[in-house]
Motif scaffolding. Structure first.
Motif: not given
Lengths: 469, 469
Positions: B222-245
């Protein structure tokens, strides 16, 4: 060892940092089973990396041999000094700080003396998983785990200790400290030096700290016990489990009938979940971060289809954490219960996963030809091709007489392992126990390369001499 | 190079195994972009490992320097000879057999000259995945991938090339062949010598074959494109994606607004899926062996919650394989589209994942202070902390004049990287390009250890001299 050197070392580490009396040193000079015993003039326990560095520098200058030691839970005598009394033991026990944890980077930085279970707990407190898990986790230390490239029960999914380390700090044989304590997922700037120290059993330097990888904590762990006709069916089931679950298989352990019987006989409260005794069983864990039941569905679907096709004879999926624990007890008590059946000649070997059944069959034929009534207890991490191929003495035999055949059975089993491209030490290392076996089986060219590396890094040969190479 | 040596080599490899004319050799003597050009007396293409071994033996006896070469797709000049014409190129291209595949062991055994995409296909034909994937996969060779410890887009889940190898066959600098071609998941019998050759860029020997790990093929991506405010938000999203999947994240790529604009401007058919231009975007792949929709649910749930909390500004989950491809095009075309915007000064760097935002901010402040109108295109594998921190020339500037600042900007960016515990070469290696930078930044003790290893394995210094160390 000169009085001057002893005095310098004592002055370096202070009164808390050394032990010289016989009774205080005793527990550092032999391993738990008493299989390896040694002597030493001094046990040193540096309280800082600076102290450790200075102790090694002093020893290097004097040509004093050093035996680094972690939790002293190794099974091959790698952390035990020899009998001459000329060595000193350097225990890492006091270097036991968690230096930091970085949940966003999924890393933890720890000193060598940290107990494995303490690292697991620190990770859990940050909602992360440190997946290295093995029987000695309550007392073994991470420095030892890394120095022996420890395996355990979750290698299938997370790899060996080697795969879990991003960076190392190492006190080199001359006492200088190499700061390779990086916490990077990608770093292609020259030779990956940390790989040399992982699995070197302290023969190239002393690991003083490490940056370890963390993982998401699984939200759902599903456990099943499946009865199969034999090891080949187990391996086929493993391939299906991996393919059908998105690689969620975190443990896959083979249990033979005789091992189950030993456990049922000697471990109070253990229960066989199957009404009919089954010839072989596999214990399976699926783990997932997804808690909606998908992973349980996947496990049930795979087992149901395998049942229909006759690959699986019977199966039970644990309906609670407690039942899962019950099932795991069958596996965890296997080594212990064997002790009640007399002497046991052990082999920690691996072959390609696809050849596990062939190995068990060939080895069993060969050892039975030698001694028809010995009892073969072949179990363990077949998901990694790693079989604990243990031979229990015949019923009523003399234990000492049986154990005197250790070398002969080693040769029979290891010959078969090596002929299949396998390893004579899958996860326990070489230490003293298998040093001669290594010299016997390893290709001369590979031994030569190992010696070149040893000579390049430890030219004075003071680091854990007589171990590994 | 003596006529005798040339004649012996030609006789060893036969008429198909050597090229000596200028036009035939041309493509082996420079890399695609023309950044590195060299000369050679001979290009040798052994057809068997025996021939390769003999060629190296002859060179060793004569002290003849050798440049091993794979698909010649490297970006740092590691496979290109120097300009003296005194070296010979040894191409592995003809050693391109798949020696075997073992689906139950999840392994494939390949020769060094196998094209990466051919290995991917062979794995797929056996219902397995070989996960190494990078832009040059249609022409790069696995020997080169291993020698440079290649990274790519799936490192987050499957690791670098190093993590994908179980065994190696290596022709040593004296021509002897080390058979370390084991296919074991666990093997603790001494130093893990294969680790020395992985990432050594041919300076310690020539990898001739490898046993590689395979994985279950994902059933659902599954592929998604997510818009974020900046790199820090991207990294926080990454941690959630890893933990939540359950750690199903197989790719996590950062795309800056300017990079998207370059792609939209220069790549026909590319489409921005968002109605409003978004400052930063991350491209996310979740993979699973489970095809029941659980992984899509997990992805949608994580994104919805992140949207509610303002961590994500907008998001689209691809509804078809074709839409996923469209989204990936935005990422894949980023390097190419930059070429249309004039000169670009590149940095392939990494920092701890948790410090990616801090790095981008600090580096951007520093390079803008030096040249306010240059255009920063920071993108790439942020899931691994790996940023392709590229600087495009100011609009209308002179390309050559801009590129003359390469060294200065390297110093500015690399100083910041190193101050954050990062790497000046995350995945591309050192080769010729970064050899001086390595000498500048690497601790003297680490360089000394690297030189000791080099001297121990290649005492005559004939293996790819002038590269890496």
């Amino acid at each position: 060892m000169s009085d001057e050197l002893v005095a310098s070392i004592k002055a370096t580490v202070g009164p808390k940092g050394w032990i010289a009396d016989r009774s205080g040193m005793a527990r550092f000079l032999q391993e738990e089973r008493g299989l390896f015993r040694g002597a030493a003039q001094l046990v040193v326990q540096p309280g800082t990396v600076g102290e450790l560095s200075e102790v090694v520098r002093l020893c290097h200058a004097a040509g004093q041999p050093i035996v680094p030691q972690g939790g002293n839970t190794g099974l091959c005598g790698g952390g035990v000094p020899n009998e001459t009394g000329r060595e000193i033991v350097v225990s890492l026990a006091r270097l036991n700080r968690v230096r930091g944890i970085d949940p966003l980077n999924y890393t933890i930085t720890v000193e060598a003396g940290c107990i494995l279970s303490a690292i697991q707990s620190a990770a859990e407190a940050a909602d992360r998983l440190f997946p290295l898990s093995l029987a000695a986790e309550g007392s073994c230390q991470i420095g030892g785990n890394l120095s022996t490239n420890a395996g355990g029960i979750q290698v299938l999914r997370y790899g060996n200790a080697r795969d879990l380390v991003l960076g190392l700090e190492v006190v080199l044989p001359d006492g200088r400290v190499w700061d390779g304590l990086r916490s990077l997922r990608k770093d292609n700037t020259g030779y990956d030096l940390k790989q040399l120290f992982v699995g070197a059993e302290g023969t190239l330097g002393i690991i003083s700290a490490a940056v370890l990888k963390l993982f998401p904590r699984p939200r759902a762990v599903e456990t099943a016990l499946a009865a199969v006709r034999g090891p080949q069916a187990a391996i086929e089931l493993l391939a299906r489990c991996r393919a059908g679950s998105g690689d969620c298989v975190t443990a896959f352990e083979l249990l033979p009938r005789i091992g189950i019987e030993f456990v049922l006989r000697h471990m109070p409260g253990s229960v066989d979940p199957f009404a009919t005794p089954q010839p072989w069983q596999v214990l399976i864990d699926f783990s997932s971060g997804e808690s909606g039941g998908a992973v349980r569905n996947a496990l049930e679907t795979i087992l149901e289809r395998a049942l229909e096709e006759g690959l699986v004879l019977d199966a039970v999926v644990a309906s609670s954490a407690q039942q899962a624990k019950q099932l795991w007890k069958l596996r965890e008590a296997m080594s212990e219960s064997q002790k009640h059946e007399g002497g046991s000649i052990k082999h920690d070997v691996s072959v390609p996963v696809s050849r596990v059944a062939e190995f068990i069959e060939a080895a069993s034929r060969a050892v039975h030809a030698e001694m028809p009534d010995l009892r073969i207890v072949a179990f363990g991490h077949v998901g990694d091709g790693n079989v604990h191929y243990n031979l229990s003495q015949p019923v009523g035999a003399d234990k000492a007489a049986f154990l005197s055949h250790w070398g002969k059975f080693n040769r029979i089993v290891h010959d078969i392992v090596v002929s299949m491209g396998g390893s004579i030490s899958a996860e326990h290392g070489i230490g003293q126990l298998k040093r001669d076996e290594l010299a016997h089986y390893k290709a001369p060219l590979e031994l030569e390369l190992m010696r070149k590396v040893k000579a390049a890094l430890d030219p004075r040969g003071i680091m854990n001499p007589g171990k590994v190479i």
